[in-house]
Design an enzyme around this catalytic site. Structure first.
Site, PDB file in Angstrom:
ATOM      1  N   ARG A 187      74.854  72.260  72.984  1.00  0.00           N
ATOM      2  CA  ARG A 187      74.759  73.677  73.362  1.00  0.00           C
ATOM      3  C   ARG A 187      73.295  74.128  73.336  1.00  0.00           C
ATOM      4  O   ARG A 187      72.853  74.897  74.201  1.00  0.00           O
ATOM      5  CB  ARG A 187      75.609  74.537  72.427  1.00  0.00           C
ATOM      6  CG  ARG A 187      77.109  74.436  72.704  1.00  0.00           C
ATOM      7  CD  ARG A 187      77.904  75.434  71.890  1.00  0.00           C
ATOM      8  NE  ARG A 187      77.986  75.067  70.485  1.00  0.00           N
ATOM      9  CZ  ARG A 187      78.971  74.369  69.943  1.00  0.00           C
ATOM     10  NH1 ARG A 187      79.965  73.929  70.694  1.00  0.00           N
ATOM     11  NH2 ARG A 187      78.975  74.090  68.655  1.00  0.00           N
ATOM     12  N   PHE A 211      86.386  74.316  81.129  1.00  0.00           N
ATOM     13  CA  PHE A 211      87.065  74.058  79.856  1.00  0.00           C
ATOM     14  C   PHE A 211      86.255  74.767  78.753  1.00  0.00           C
ATOM     15  O   PHE A 211      85.895  74.171  77.742  1.00  0.00           O
ATOM     16  CB  PHE A 211      87.169  72.559  79.562  1.00  0.00           C
ATOM     17  CG  PHE A 211      87.749  71.752  80.688  1.00  0.00           C
ATOM     18  CD1 PHE A 211      89.130  71.652  80.861  1.00  0.00           C
ATOM     19  CD2 PHE A 211      86.923  71.076  81.573  1.00  0.00           C
ATOM     20  CE1 PHE A 211      89.665  70.891  81.893  1.00  0.00           C
ATOM     21  CE2 PHE A 211      87.453  70.315  82.608  1.00  0.00           C
ATOM     22  CZ  PHE A 211      88.820  70.225  82.769  1.00  0.00           C
ATOM     23  N   ASP A 233      88.945  78.527  81.704  1.00  0.00           N
ATOM     24  CA  ASP A 233      89.802  77.846  80.742  1.00  0.00           C
ATOM     25  C   ASP A 233      91.243  78.231  81.035  1.00  0.00           C
ATOM     26  O   ASP A 233      91.504  79.291  81.628  1.00  0.00           O
ATOM     27  CB  ASP A 233      89.431  78.232  79.304  1.00  0.00           C
ATOM     28  CG  ASP A 233      89.931  77.210  78.288  1.00  0.00           C
ATOM     29  OD1 ASP A 233      89.154  76.308  77.931  1.00  0.00           O
ATOM     30  OD2 ASP A 233      91.093  77.319  77.867  1.00  0.00           O
ATOM     31  N   SER A 234      92.176  77.394  80.606  1.00  0.00           N
ATOM     32  CA  SER A 234      93.595  77.665  80.848  1.00  0.00           C
ATOM     33  C   SER A 234      94.231  78.482  79.729  1.00  0.00           C
ATOM     34  O   SER A 234      95.415  78.810  79.808  1.00  0.00           O
ATOM     35  CB  SER A 234      94.367  76.351  81.022  1.00  0.00           C
ATOM     36  OG  SER A 234      94.253  75.553  79.856  1.00  0.00           O
ATOM     37  N   ASN A 262      93.650  76.640  85.864  1.00  0.00           N
ATOM     38  CA  ASN A 262      93.547  75.192  85.820  1.00  0.00           C
ATOM     39  C   ASN A 262      92.187  74.793  86.391  1.00  0.00           C
ATOM     40  O   ASN A 262      91.860  75.117  87.532  1.00  0.00           O
ATOM     41  CB  ASN A 262      94.683  74.583  86.643  1.00  0.00           C
ATOM     42  CG  ASN A 262      94.641  73.079  86.691  1.00  0.00           C
ATOM     43  OD1 ASN A 262      93.741  72.495  87.287  1.00  0.00           O
ATOM     44  ND2 ASN A 262      95.626  72.439  86.081  1.00  0.00           N
ATOM     45  N   ASP A 283      83.305  70.040  79.801  1.00  0.00           N
ATOM     46  CA  ASP A 283      83.634  69.590  78.442  1.00  0.00           C
ATOM     47  C   ASP A 283      85.150  69.618  78.263  1.00  0.00           C
ATOM     48  O   ASP A 283      85.693  70.448  77.531  1.00  0.00           O
ATOM     49  CB  ASP A 283      82.949  70.493  77.414  1.00  0.00           C
ATOM     50  CG  ASP A 283      83.115  69.983  75.990  1.00  0.00           C
ATOM     51  OD1 ASP A 283      83.396  68.772  75.833  1.00  0.00           O
ATOM     52  OD2 ASP A 283      82.977  70.780  75.049  1.00  0.00           O
ATOM     53  N   CYS A 323      85.570  63.205  75.411  1.00  0.00           N
ATOM     54  CA  CYS A 323      85.839  63.041  73.984  1.00  0.00           C
ATOM     55  C   CYS A 323      86.974  62.050  73.757  1.00  0.00           C
ATOM     56  O   CYS A 323      87.540  61.985  72.668  1.00  0.00           O
ATOM     57  CB  CYS A 323      86.156  64.390  73.330  1.00  0.00           C
ATOM     58  SG  CYS A 323      87.650  65.178  73.933  1.00  0.00           S
TER      59      CYS A 323
END
Length: 379
Positions: A187, A211, A233-234, A262, A283, A323
């Site tokens: 960040r 995301f 973001d969802s 989505n 991310d 990740c």
């Protein structure tokens, strides 16, 4: 468990056992877990060591001490990182005056009280909240659990600081232990890149954070110099907290756009809208929970990176992450390289990215490397 030829005696879950080679030579002390495919998680490779309360407490003290210098930049730190700190299965994060733990294996679960006492003693922090509610507990034959482990119930939100920026964290219900501590340094990098873009003559850099969760990268990009940031973001709940984090940092409301949707579909819609961005962050959550899902994950990573690269301005930068521990560094870079080729552009790899210093990789446990990233620049 396929590497184990036999078990002598009847050790219970969490018992410390001696691991011996085929010819009987001593190899390690380990925590036994009969329900797990990881049947023995190694405590120590030193035969003379006794894995007792004193030994465990010392490992906690050492782990906390190794990270003390990081408090200068943030009061949100990972204090214990499982195998990397010689305590396989234990995660301990600190948010201001609150510790949050996850007991993810039978060995640390068996020594829960000793480890909790050691954490309190090493940090002088009396409030510990247990977030041992992940799916990994089931694979260890342990029921999920969550609640106060020491002290009092944490507040609904905790304010943390990171590189001069502030964020609200929900340790009771948020992802992982409430916040993506592992992305702290990345960040900061995003903020630096935004500042460089802003410094270019006549530039009003635009940024896209996909995301976005509760807006960590979004705030960093705007605080660094991005004139506008679109965050996607969802989760409506995550976006709501993201907006609060935006306001907490005194950022202009008009500079932040938040979309609930989505990401795969949103990226294609942005191309149809002919939107372009100088800075893009990808991310995503874990796409591959095991090696069985790597092929599917590769297609998903290819999809979002291809779409993002097509939205990137010449000279713009993409920070893209995975990740998924089952997706190695080389494979991830190969996937992104394929996306660059299919996008019909040229891009340079400026830097490989990873988790922060409080998420070290033990050289004898390479499987612990889960977060990997790439910083690309379109040319």
């Amino acid at each position: 468990d396929t590497a184990i030829s036999r078990v002598k005696g009847k050790p219970a879950a969490g018992d410390t056992v001696a691991v011996r080679g085929h010819e009987g030579q001593w190899l390690a002390w380990a925590a036994y877990s009969p329900a797990s495919t990881l049947r023995a998680r190694c405590w120590s490779f030193v035969e003379a060591e006794a894995v007792d309360a004193g030994w465990l407490s010392a490992r906690v003290r050492e782990a906390v001490a190794r990270r003390s210098h990081l408090a200068a930049n943030s009061n949100a730190l990972r204090l214990v990182f499982g195998e990397a700190d010689g305590l396989p299965g234990l995660i301990a994060d600190r948010y201001a005056d609150q510790i949050v733990v996850q007991f993810q294996a039978a060995g640390v679960e068996a020594h829960r009280q000793t480890l909790l006492d050691a954490l309190v003693a090493a940090t002088d922090c009396g409030n510990v909240f247990d977030r041992s509610d992940s799916a990994g507990r089931n694979r260890e034959g342990l029921p999920p659990t969550s609640g106060v482990a020491r002290g009092v119930e944490p507040p609904e939100r905790i304010a943390i600081g990171e590189h001069g920026r502030r964020f609200w964290v929900d340790v009771r219900h948020g992802h992982k232990t409430g916040w993506y501590i592992d992305q702290r340094d990345n960040r900061a990098l995003a903020a630096q890149l935004a500042g460089r873009a802003r410094a270019a003559p006549g530039r009003e850099p635009t940024a896209l954070n996909c995301f976005c969760y509760t807006g960590g990268f979004s705030v960093a990009l705007a605080a660094g110099g991005a004139a506008s940031v679109l965050s996607i973001d969802s989760s409506a709940e995550a976006l709501a907290l993201g907006r609060e984090n935006w306001r907490l940092n005194g950022l202009a409301e008009a500079a932040g756009e938040w979309r609930d949707g989505n990401v795969f579909e949103a990226l294609r819609a942005l191309r149809a809208e002919e939107r372009r961005f100088d800075l893009i962050v990808l991310d995503p959550p874990k796409f591959a929970s095991s090696h069985h899902h790597v092929d599917r994950a590769a297609r998903a990573y290819k999809d979002i990176n291809l779409s993002a690269l097509r939205l990137l301005e010449p000279g713009g930068c993409l920070l893209t992450f995975s990740c998924s521990g089952a997706v190695g560094v080389e494979l991830f870079q190969k996937i992104v390289a394929g996306a660059v080729t299919d996008a019909g552009i040229e891009a340079q790899l400026l830097r490989r990215l990873a988790a922060g210093e409080d998420h070290p990789l033990r050289m004898s446990h390479p499987e612990g490397e889960y977060l990997k990233g790439l910083l690309l620049r379109r040319v």
